[in-house]
Design a protein around this motif. Structure first.
Motif, mmCIF file in Angstrom:
data_model
loop_
_atom_site.group_PDB
_atom_site.id
_atom_site.type_symbol
_atom_site.label_atom_id
_atom_site.label_comp_id
_atom_site.label_asym_id
_atom_site.label_seq_id
_atom_site.Cartn_x
_atom_site.Cartn_y
_atom_site.Cartn_z
ATOM 1 N N PRO A 13 1.082 -1.142 -0.125
ATOM 2 C CA PRO A 13 -0.153 0.103 -0.005
ATOM 3 C C PRO A 13 0.806 1.486 0.217
ATOM 4 C CG PRO A 13 0.186 -0.855 2.230
ATOM 5 C CD PRO A 13 0.931 -1.908 1.235
ATOM 6 N N ALA A 14 0.165 2.463 -0.201
ATOM 7 C CA ALA A 14 0.889 3.865 -0.297
ATOM 8 C C ALA A 14 1.632 4.044 1.057
ATOM 9 C CB ALA A 14 -0.132 4.873 -0.281
ATOM 10 N N GLY A 15 2.978 4.631 0.787
ATOM 11 C CA GLY A 15 3.624 5.055 2.019
ATOM 12 C C GLY A 15 4.206 4.034 2.900
ATOM 13 N N THR A 36 6.192 1.415 -11.055
ATOM 14 C CA THR A 36 4.909 1.199 -11.992
ATOM 15 C C THR A 36 4.084 2.604 -11.434
ATOM 16 O OG1 THR A 36 3.878 -0.418 -10.723
ATOM 17 C CG2 THR A 36 5.381 -1.015 -12.440
ATOM 18 N N GLY A 37 3.990 2.925 -10.321
ATOM 19 C CA GLY A 37 3.264 3.922 -9.812
ATOM 20 C C GLY A 37 3.314 5.052 -10.437
ATOM 21 N N VAL A 96 -4.986 9.532 -8.899
ATOM 22 C CA VAL A 96 -4.375 8.453 -9.484
ATOM 23 C C VAL A 96 -5.076 7.159 -9.338
ATOM 24 C CG1 VAL A 96 -2.809 8.025 -7.715
ATOM 25 C CG2 VAL A 96 -2.088 7.194 -10.071
ATOM 26 N N SER A 97 -5.629 6.809 -8.290
ATOM 27 C CA SER A 97 -6.368 5.626 -8.048
ATOM 28 C C SER A 97 -7.668 5.543 -8.871
ATOM 29 C CB SER A 97 -6.661 5.486 -6.658
ATOM 30 O OG SER A 97 -5.587 5.069 -5.784
ATOM 31 N N SER A 100 -6.279 4.653 -12.188
ATOM 32 C CA SER A 100 -5.793 3.384 -12.383
ATOM 33 C C SER A 100 -6.712 2.196 -12.207
ATOM 34 C CB SER A 100 -4.767 3.136 -11.223
ATOM 35 O OG SER A 100 -4.040 4.282 -11.088
ATOM 36 N N ARG A 106 -5.005 -0.038 -17.461
ATOM 37 C CA ARG A 106 -4.177 -1.166 -16.897
ATOM 38 C C ARG A 106 -3.521 -2.015 -17.942
ATOM 39 N NH1 ARG A 106 -4.163 -0.601 -11.816
ATOM 40 N NH2 ARG A 106 -2.467 -1.952 -11.615
ATOM 41 N N GLY A 126 4.749 -1.771 -7.246
ATOM 42 C CA GLY A 126 3.558 -1.273 -7.386
ATOM 43 C C GLY A 126 2.517 -1.957 -6.893
ATOM 44 N N ARG A 127 1.329 -2.290 -7.309
ATOM 45 C CA ARG A 127 0.247 -3.011 -6.537
ATOM 46 C C ARG A 127 -0.052 -4.160 -7.017
ATOM 47 N NH1 ARG A 127 1.319 1.382 -4.992
ATOM 48 N NH2 ARG A 127 0.104 2.833 -3.747
ATOM 49 N N ILE A 129 2.248 -6.444 -8.918
ATOM 50 C CA ILE A 129 3.222 -6.703 -9.913
ATOM 51 C C ILE A 129 3.219 -8.336 -9.644
ATOM 52 C CG2 ILE A 129 5.903 -6.555 -10.255
ATOM 53 C CD1 ILE A 129 4.017 -3.818 -10.870
ATOM 54 N N ASP A 182 -7.773 1.072 -4.323
ATOM 55 C CA ASP A 182 -6.807 0.152 -4.901
ATOM 56 C C ASP A 182 -7.039 -1.302 -4.406
ATOM 57 O OD1 ASP A 182 -5.366 2.273 -5.927
ATOM 58 O OD2 ASP A 182 -3.792 2.409 -4.381
ATOM 59 N N ARG A 185 -10.823 -2.487 -5.938
ATOM 60 C CA ARG A 185 -11.078 -2.445 -7.395
ATOM 61 C C ARG A 185 -11.249 -3.797 -8.156
ATOM 62 N NH1 ARG A 185 -5.471 -0.018 -8.722
ATOM 63 N NH2 ARG A 185 -4.162 -2.005 -8.681
HETATM 64 O O1 CDP Z 1 4.270 5.936 -3.911
HETATM 65 P P1 CDP Z 1 2.971 5.673 -3.356
HETATM 66 O O2 CDP Z 1 2.867 4.066 -2.520
HETATM 67 O O3 CDP Z 1 2.058 6.454 -2.833
HETATM 68 O O4 CDP Z 1 2.123 5.151 -4.719
HETATM 69 P P2 CDP Z 1 2.554 4.767 -6.116
HETATM 70 O O5 CDP Z 1 3.249 3.215 -6.024
HETATM 71 O O6 CDP Z 1 3.187 5.685 -7.051
HETATM 72 O O7 CDP Z 1 1.084 4.515 -7.015
HETATM 73 C C1 CDP Z 1 0.155 5.571 -7.105
HETATM 74 C C2 CDP Z 1 -1.193 5.046 -7.495
HETATM 75 O O8 CDP Z 1 -0.951 4.135 -8.562
HETATM 76 C C3 CDP Z 1 -1.703 3.661 -6.486
HETATM 77 O O9 CDP Z 1 -2.251 4.110 -5.586
HETATM 78 C C4 CDP Z 1 -2.600 2.874 -7.510
HETATM 79 O O10 CDP Z 1 -3.788 3.309 -7.578
HETATM 80 C C5 CDP Z 1 -1.796 2.981 -8.633
HETATM 81 N N1 CDP Z 1 -1.004 1.917 -9.107
HETATM 82 C C6 CDP Z 1 -1.560 0.806 -9.771
HETATM 83 O O11 CDP Z 1 -2.811 0.903 -9.651
HETATM 84 N N2 CDP Z 1 -0.731 -0.267 -10.098
HETATM 85 C C7 CDP Z 1 0.319 -0.421 -9.787
HETATM 86 N N3 CDP Z 1 1.191 -1.326 -10.342
HETATM 87 C C8 CDP Z 1 1.099 0.860 -9.310
HETATM 88 C C9 CDP Z 1 0.422 1.945 -8.929
#
Ligand code: CDP
Length: 220
Positions: A13-15, A36-37, A96-97, A100, A106, A126-127, A129, A182, A185
């Motif tokens: 997840p984020a952060g 990928t984000g 962004v979400s 996405s 996608r 990413g989310r 991968i 995220d 979905r």
């Molecule tokens: O850095 P942070 O964790 O805040 O987010 P990020 O990795 O930069 O990704 C930003 C947003 O892109 C995520 O909250 C997802 O909505 C989307 N994302 C995704 O759907 N699939 C991925 N492989 C990477 C990011």
């Protein structure tokens, strides 16, 4: 001698610290690093700049047809210009979400990401991968941290980037909202792949997490 490919998938997840950790691993193991984000963020930036509503799928897809997103020397390029800083802004975080979630967005990104993984040894974060983009990765990691800690990290990061008129509470709400979209979905939601190692970074330093990952890789 056969050259074994090394492909590492990192999700979370984020952060949670994914990108900081993935960058360090990339340096140490001399791998390419793919964020990928940043790709989803770059498209989001273009949609915002074009004044298109993030829910307006039809026009987003039209815009995507004439969009080029690529990495060069660890910088992200949108239509030939680096956008490293712009894609980290609050307005991008907050949209962004939604973008996405779009199926065709996608598909396009996953296609690009897989083609990047064809030719080099790499670590990709990413989310989706480990679950969708690179299900055959040699190693998969799922990086987490408590919501409060993730909020604190992101708040500090944004303050350092001169986004001064934000509060910790706002950031917390924003992260919770993004996590919810995220993870719920329909297509490629954020979830731990069954074969991923989970690393909780809440009370660990970056170096401790990096060492933990390196131990797993070296041991296997
Ligand atoms: O850095 P942070 O964790 O805040 O987010 P990020 O990795 O930069 O990704 C930003 C947003 O892109 C995520 O909250 C997802 O909505 C989307 N994302 C995704 O759907 N699939 C991925 N492989 C990477 C990011």
């Amino acid at each position: 001698m056969v050259n074994r490919r090394l492909i590492i998938a990192v999700d979370g997840p984020a952060g949670a610290g994914k990108s900081t950790i993935a960058k360090r691993i990339a340096e140490i193991l001399e791998l390419e690093y793919i964020d990928t984000g940043a790709m989803y963020r770059a498209l989001t930036l273009k949609v915002i700049r074009a004044g298109i509503d993030p829910e307006d799928t039809e026009n987003i897809l039209k815009l995507m047809e004439t969009t080029s997103i690529y990495f060069k020397d660890n910088h992200i390029y949108l239509d030939g210009t680096t956008v490293d800083n712009e894609i980290r802004k609050k307005i991008v975080n907050n949209n962004v979400s939604v973008i996405s979630k779009i199926k065709e967005v996608r598909e396009n990104m996953v296609h690009l990401q897989r083609s990047l993984a064809e030719s080099s040894n790499l670590i990709m974060d990413g989310r989706d991968i480990g679950t969708v983009v690179l299900p055959n990765a040699n190693y998969k990691f799922f990086i987490t941290a408590s919501i409060e800690e993730r909020g604190r990290r992101r708040y500090k990061e944004l303050l350092e980037k001169e986004e001064k008129n934000i509060s910790y509470e706002q950031i917390l709400t924003e992260i919770k909202n993004r996590d919810r979209i995220d993870s719920t979905r329909k297509i490629a939601p954020l979830k731990k792949s069954l074969d991923a190692y989970e690393i909780d970074t809440t009370e660990k330093t970056v170096e401790e997490c990096v060492e933990e990952i390196l131990r797993i890789i070296e041991g296997g």
